[in-house]
Design a protein around this motif. Structure first.
Motif, PDB file in Angstrom:
ATOM      1  N   ALA A 293       0.824  -1.201   0.000  1.00  0.00           N
ATOM      2  CA  ALA A 293       0.000   0.000   0.000  1.00  0.00           C
ATOM      3  C   ALA A 293       0.869   1.266   0.000  1.00  0.00           C
ATOM      4  O   ALA A 293       2.025   1.243   0.422  1.00  0.00           O
ATOM      5  N   ARG A 294       0.287   2.338  -0.462  1.00  0.00           N
ATOM      6  CA  ARG A 294       0.947   3.643  -0.381  1.00  0.00           C
ATOM      7  C   ARG A 294       0.966   4.080   1.083  1.00  0.00           C
ATOM      8  O   ARG A 294      -0.016   3.921   1.807  1.00  0.00           O
ATOM      9  N   VAL A 295       2.090   4.652   1.505  1.00  0.00           N
ATOM     10  CA  VAL A 295       2.249   5.066   2.903  1.00  0.00           C
ATOM     11  C   VAL A 295       2.448   6.578   2.963  1.00  0.00           C
ATOM     12  O   VAL A 295       3.344   7.124   2.312  1.00  0.00           O
ATOM     13  N   VAL A 296       1.608   7.231   3.740  1.00  0.00           N
ATOM     14  CA  VAL A 296       1.752   8.663   4.010  1.00  0.00           C
ATOM     15  C   VAL A 296       2.056   8.816   5.497  1.00  0.00           C
ATOM     16  O   VAL A 296       1.248   8.443   6.344  1.00  0.00           O
ATOM     17  N   SER A 297       3.234   9.330   5.800  1.00  0.00           N
ATOM     18  CA  SER A 297       3.670   9.482   7.193  1.00  0.00           C
ATOM     19  C   SER A 297       3.462  10.919   7.651  1.00  0.00           C
ATOM     20  O   SER A 297       3.945  11.858   7.008  1.00  0.00           O
ATOM     21  N   LEU A 298       2.736  11.081   8.742  1.00  0.00           N
ATOM     22  CA  LEU A 298       2.517  12.384   9.367  1.00  0.00           C
ATOM     23  C   LEU A 298       3.334  12.391  10.650  1.00  0.00           C
ATOM     24  O   LEU A 298       3.081  11.590  11.560  1.00  0.00           O
ATOM     25  N   ILE A 299       4.304  13.289  10.729  1.00  0.00           N
ATOM     26  CA  ILE A 299       5.364  13.185  11.733  1.00  0.00           C
ATOM     27  C   ILE A 299       5.427  14.428  12.603  1.00  0.00           C
ATOM     28  O   ILE A 299       5.506  15.551  12.089  1.00  0.00           O
ATOM     29  N   VAL A 300       5.390  14.227  13.908  1.00  0.00           N
ATOM     30  CA  VAL A 300       5.694  15.292  14.869  1.00  0.00           C
ATOM     31  C   VAL A 300       7.163  15.116  15.246  1.00  0.00           C
ATOM     32  O   VAL A 300       7.541  14.115  15.856  1.00  0.00           O
ATOM     33  N   SER A 301       7.985  16.080  14.877  1.00  0.00           N
ATOM     34  CA  SER A 301       9.434  15.909  15.009  1.00  0.00           C
ATOM     35  C   SER A 301       9.939  16.329  16.385  1.00  0.00           C
ATOM     36  O   SER A 301       9.681  17.442  16.848  1.00  0.00           O
ATOM     37  N   ASP A 302      10.692  15.429  17.012  1.00  0.00           N
ATOM     38  CA  ASP A 302      11.417  15.753  18.246  1.00  0.00           C
ATOM     39  C   ASP A 302      12.918  15.696  18.000  1.00  0.00           C
ATOM     40  O   ASP A 302      13.707  15.602  18.943  1.00  0.00           O
ATOM     41  N   ILE A 303      13.317  15.760  16.738  1.00  0.00           N
ATOM     42  CA  ILE A 303      14.716  15.577  16.357  1.00  0.00           C
ATOM     43  C   ILE A 303      15.319  16.918  15.936  1.00  0.00           C
ATOM     44  O   ILE A 303      14.765  17.601  15.085  1.00  0.00           O
ATOM     45  N   PRO A 304      16.459  17.308  16.508  1.00  0.00           N
ATOM     46  CA  PRO A 304      17.131  18.518  16.029  1.00  0.00           C
ATOM     47  C   PRO A 304      17.403  18.430  14.528  1.00  0.00           C
ATOM     48  O   PRO A 304      17.982  17.467  14.042  1.00  0.00           O
ATOM     49  N   GLY A 305      16.944  19.439  13.804  1.00  0.00           N
ATOM     50  CA  GLY A 305      17.087  19.428  12.356  1.00  0.00           C
ATOM     51  C   GLY A 305      15.916  18.817  11.614  1.00  0.00           C
ATOM     52  O   GLY A 305      15.819  18.920  10.399  1.00  0.00           O
ATOM     53  N   ASP A 306      15.010  18.139  12.346  1.00  0.00           N
ATOM     54  CA  ASP A 306      13.762  17.601  11.782  1.00  0.00           C
ATOM     55  C   ASP A 306      13.969  16.582  10.660  1.00  0.00           C
ATOM     56  O   ASP A 306      13.200  16.527   9.702  1.00  0.00           O
ATOM     57  N   ASN A 307      15.012  15.769  10.779  1.00  0.00           N
ATOM     58  CA  ASN A 307      15.187  14.685   9.810  1.00  0.00           C
ATOM     59  C   ASN A 307      14.112  13.634  10.067  1.00  0.00           C
ATOM     60  O   ASN A 307      14.107  12.980  11.110  1.00  0.00           O
ATOM     61  N   PRO A 308      13.176  13.419   9.133  1.00  0.00           N
ATOM     62  CA  PRO A 308      12.055  12.508   9.396  1.00  0.00           C
ATOM     63  C   PRO A 308      12.490  11.069   9.604  1.00  0.00           C
ATOM     64  O   PRO A 308      11.800  10.296  10.272  1.00  0.00           O
ATOM     65  N   ALA A 309      13.630  10.685   9.032  1.00  0.00           N
ATOM     66  CA  ALA A 309      14.109   9.316   9.172  1.00  0.00           C
ATOM     67  C   ALA A 309      14.645   9.038  10.571  1.00  0.00           C
ATOM     68  O   ALA A 309      14.858   7.872  10.929  1.00  0.00           O
ATOM     69  N   HIS A 310      14.888  10.069  11.362  1.00  0.00           N
ATOM     70  CA  HIS A 310      15.394   9.877  12.714  1.00  0.00           C
ATOM     71  C   HIS A 310      14.296   9.873  13.767  1.00  0.00           C
ATOM     72  O   HIS A 310      14.521   9.437  14.894  1.00  0.00           O
TER      73      HIS A 310
ATOM     74  N   VAL B  29      13.527  37.501  27.023  1.00  0.00           N
ATOM     75  CA  VAL B  29      13.423  36.072  27.281  1.00  0.00           C
ATOM     76  C   VAL B  29      14.185  35.354  26.176  1.00  0.00           C
ATOM     77  O   VAL B  29      13.996  35.633  24.989  1.00  0.00           O
ATOM     78  N   ILE B  30      15.087  34.488  26.575  1.00  0.00           N
ATOM     79  CA  ILE B  30      15.931  33.736  25.655  1.00  0.00           C
ATOM     80  C   ILE B  30      15.353  32.329  25.524  1.00  0.00           C
ATOM     81  O   ILE B  30      15.201  31.619  26.517  1.00  0.00           O
ATOM     82  N   LEU B  31      15.048  31.933  24.301  1.00  0.00           N
ATOM     83  CA  LEU B  31      14.401  30.649  24.042  1.00  0.00           C
ATOM     84  C   LEU B  31      15.336  29.729  23.266  1.00  0.00           C
ATOM     85  O   LEU B  31      16.115  30.178  22.427  1.00  0.00           O
ATOM     86  N   SER B  32      15.238  28.448  23.553  1.00  0.00           N
ATOM     87  CA  SER B  32      15.981  27.463  22.765  1.00  0.00           C
ATOM     88  C   SER B  32      15.298  26.110  22.849  1.00  0.00           C
ATOM     89  O   SER B  32      14.525  25.831  23.763  1.00  0.00           O
ATOM     90  N   GLY B  33      15.595  25.265  21.862  1.00  0.00           N
ATOM     91  CA  GLY B  33      15.055  23.912  21.831  1.00  0.00           C
ATOM     92  C   GLY B  33      16.103  22.949  21.318  1.00  0.00           C
ATOM     93  O   GLY B  33      17.264  23.298  21.141  1.00  0.00           O
ATOM     94  N   GLY B  34      15.687  21.731  21.044  1.00  0.00           N
ATOM     95  CA  GLY B  34      16.608  20.687  20.617  1.00  0.00           C
ATOM     96  C   GLY B  34      16.533  19.512  21.568  1.00  0.00           C
ATOM     97  O   GLY B  34      15.522  19.298  22.240  1.00  0.00           O
ATOM     98  N   GLU B  35      17.593  18.753  21.648  1.00  0.00           N
ATOM     99  CA  GLU B  35      17.629  17.626  22.587  1.00  0.00           C
ATOM    100  C   GLU B  35      19.043  17.449  23.110  1.00  0.00           C
ATOM    101  O   GLU B  35      19.938  17.015  22.389  1.00  0.00           O
ATOM    102  N   THR B  36      19.231  17.809  24.369  1.00  0.00           N
ATOM    103  CA  THR B  36      20.518  17.569  25.008  1.00  0.00           C
ATOM    104  C   THR B  36      20.594  16.114  25.464  1.00  0.00           C
ATOM    105  O   THR B  36      19.616  15.366  25.387  1.00  0.00           O
ATOM    106  N   THR B  37      21.747  15.725  25.963  1.00  0.00           N
ATOM    107  CA  THR B  37      21.938  14.359  26.434  1.00  0.00           C
ATOM    108  C   THR B  37      22.582  14.376  27.812  1.00  0.00           C
ATOM    109  O   THR B  37      23.151  15.380  28.237  1.00  0.00           O
TER     110      THR B  37
END
Length: 420
Positions: free
Chosen positions: A175-192, A308-316
């Motif tokens: 079947a055809r696949v349509v992926s709807l993705i909420v990104s939590d990845i820095p840079g928004d690479n959908p494969a990650h 106010v200084i804002l930032s996002g991403g994912e630290t480790t």
């Protein structure tokens, strides 16, 4: 100028979460109805809410199954919700992986698969290859979480030790696949995102082995044997099985930070966004943020106060001791508190937009120039707490935890530093 810093920072967090509401993005990227069936699969900490949002706007029959974290489920009409463990996989997740594969296995080219993917899906979809066990995958996740590796590197390893990640779920259907993705990845690479069960990338098992060596991961021998075998190769993006498939990023940290900045401006506080894709060791990233905050508070540069200084991403977080409690946002807040000790007019909220920081029940924590003083007054040593990765215990004692419960979305870390 706001006289209530915590209320102000909480409002900014709420604006960021609202901007990541999956319903808006799903409406925008709703695929056309197929001639055949529509089957929904999905995984992540916000997958149940995504399923409910899809049901509210889809015209026609739907069926399918998604998996989310324990306690994150919600009522849906036609899509089954399975709950499983996160951040360490369990047997319920293993069974859920099988259910997702079964749901799309016998579809035809007339059918449509809508994949609802968001952060947390990697742990929620354990599916070890032949020769490995669930216990091996649990051990792998525990090692990765303790390694300090960025999420993109973790997911390269995960997808080459899986039978569902790295595009393999999409490759298992006609079947055809349509992926709807909420990104939590820095840079928004959908494969990650969630290790890409429906979106392949060009990483290889050799890349995974390099990451294993770089971070000194002591994998089970069966896992190493698998990575050294062609059986670990994931399908590449040019594989014919992905022809005609689509993916759409329907929510991301960038949009959420912009929403928070806009609200701050409305309330009379200028806002600056450092980046939506900051990575690195949490305590080190905190030191950089603290230095900027002190410079603005003391010298009016690079930003004049109030701001106010804002930032996002994912630290480790690289675990330095066993027994500590708290996630990367708590660790960030504690490290920053130590670095701004005694400074007036600096207030921080660091939180995960999904409502859970690590494995505890808080989203994150507040901190300010008096946090260290409060901890010491309670008989706690903040430096020892940080060295023991035990931020939760400290902030719980001083009533500085930030608790929201599950938010229904996940665009990763949200950090706001108010300087007034």
């Amino acid at each position: 100028m706001t006289p209530y810093p915590r209320a102000f920072l909480t409002c900014l967090f709420s604006a960021a979460v609202r901007a990541a509401d999956p319903l808006t993005g799903i409406k925008t990227h709703l695929p056309e109805r197929p001639n055949g069936k529509t089957v929904v699969v999905g995984a992540g900490k916000g997958a149940a809410q995504m399923a409910r949002a899809l049901e509210s706007v889809w015209e026609g029959p739907l069926e399918g199954v998604v998996v989310t974290r324990y306690g994150y489920g919600c009522e849906t009409r036609d899509i089954e919700i399975i709950e499983a463990a996160h951040p360490v996989p369990d047997a319920a997740g293993l069974a859920a992986s099988g259910r997702l594969m079964d749901a799309i296995a016998n579809l035809t080219t007339d059918d449509l698969v809508i994949a609802l993917i968001c952060g947390g899906g990697s742990a929620l979809l354990p599916s070890p290859p032949q020769g490995l066990t669930l216990e091996d995958e649990i051990a792998l996740n525990e090692m990765l979480l303790a390694s300090g590796a960025p999420i993109s590197a973790m997911n390269v390893v995960r997808k080459h030790l899986s039978t569902i990640k790295g595009g393999r779920l999409a490759a298992a259907t006609r079947a055809r696949v349509v992926s709807l993705i909420v990104s939590d990845i820095p840079g928004d690479n959908p494969a990650h995102v969630a290790s890409g069960p429906t979106v392949p990338d060009s990483s290889t098992r050799h890349d995974a082995l390099e990451i294993v060596a770089q971070y000194g991961l002591k994998l089970p021998q069966a896992a190493l044997d698998h990575l050294n075998s062609p059986k670990a190769d994931a399908p590449q993006p040019d594989d014919a099985r992905f022809a005609g498939n689509e993916y759409h990023i329907i929510a991301s940290a960038a949009v959420s930070l912009e929403a928070a900045a806009a609200l701050a401006q409305i309330q009379g506080i200028p806002a600056v966004i450092l980046s939506d894709s900051i990575e690195g060791e949490s305590r080190d990233v905190a030191l950089v943020h603290a230095a900027i905050a002190r410079e603005a508070a003391g010298r009016g540069r690079p930003f004049a106060k109030p701001v106010v200084i804002l930032s996002g991403g994912e630290t480790t977080v690289t675990l330095r001791a066993k027994g500590g409690k708290g996630g990367r946002n708590g660790e960030f807040a504690l490290a920053l508190a130590l670095a701004i000790d005694g400074w007036d007019g600096i207030h921080l909220l660091a939180a995960d937009t999904d409502g859970i920081d690590g494995s505890q029940d808080n989203a994150g924590a507040f901190a300010d120039g008096a946090t260290v003083k409060r901890l010491r007054a309670a008989g706690l040593d903040p430096r020892r707490l940080l060295d023991g990765n035990d931020s939760y215990s400290g902030f719980q004692t001083t009533d500085d935890l930030f608790e929201t419960g599950p938010t229904g979305t996940n665009v990763n870390d949200f950090r706001a530093i108010l300087i007034c």
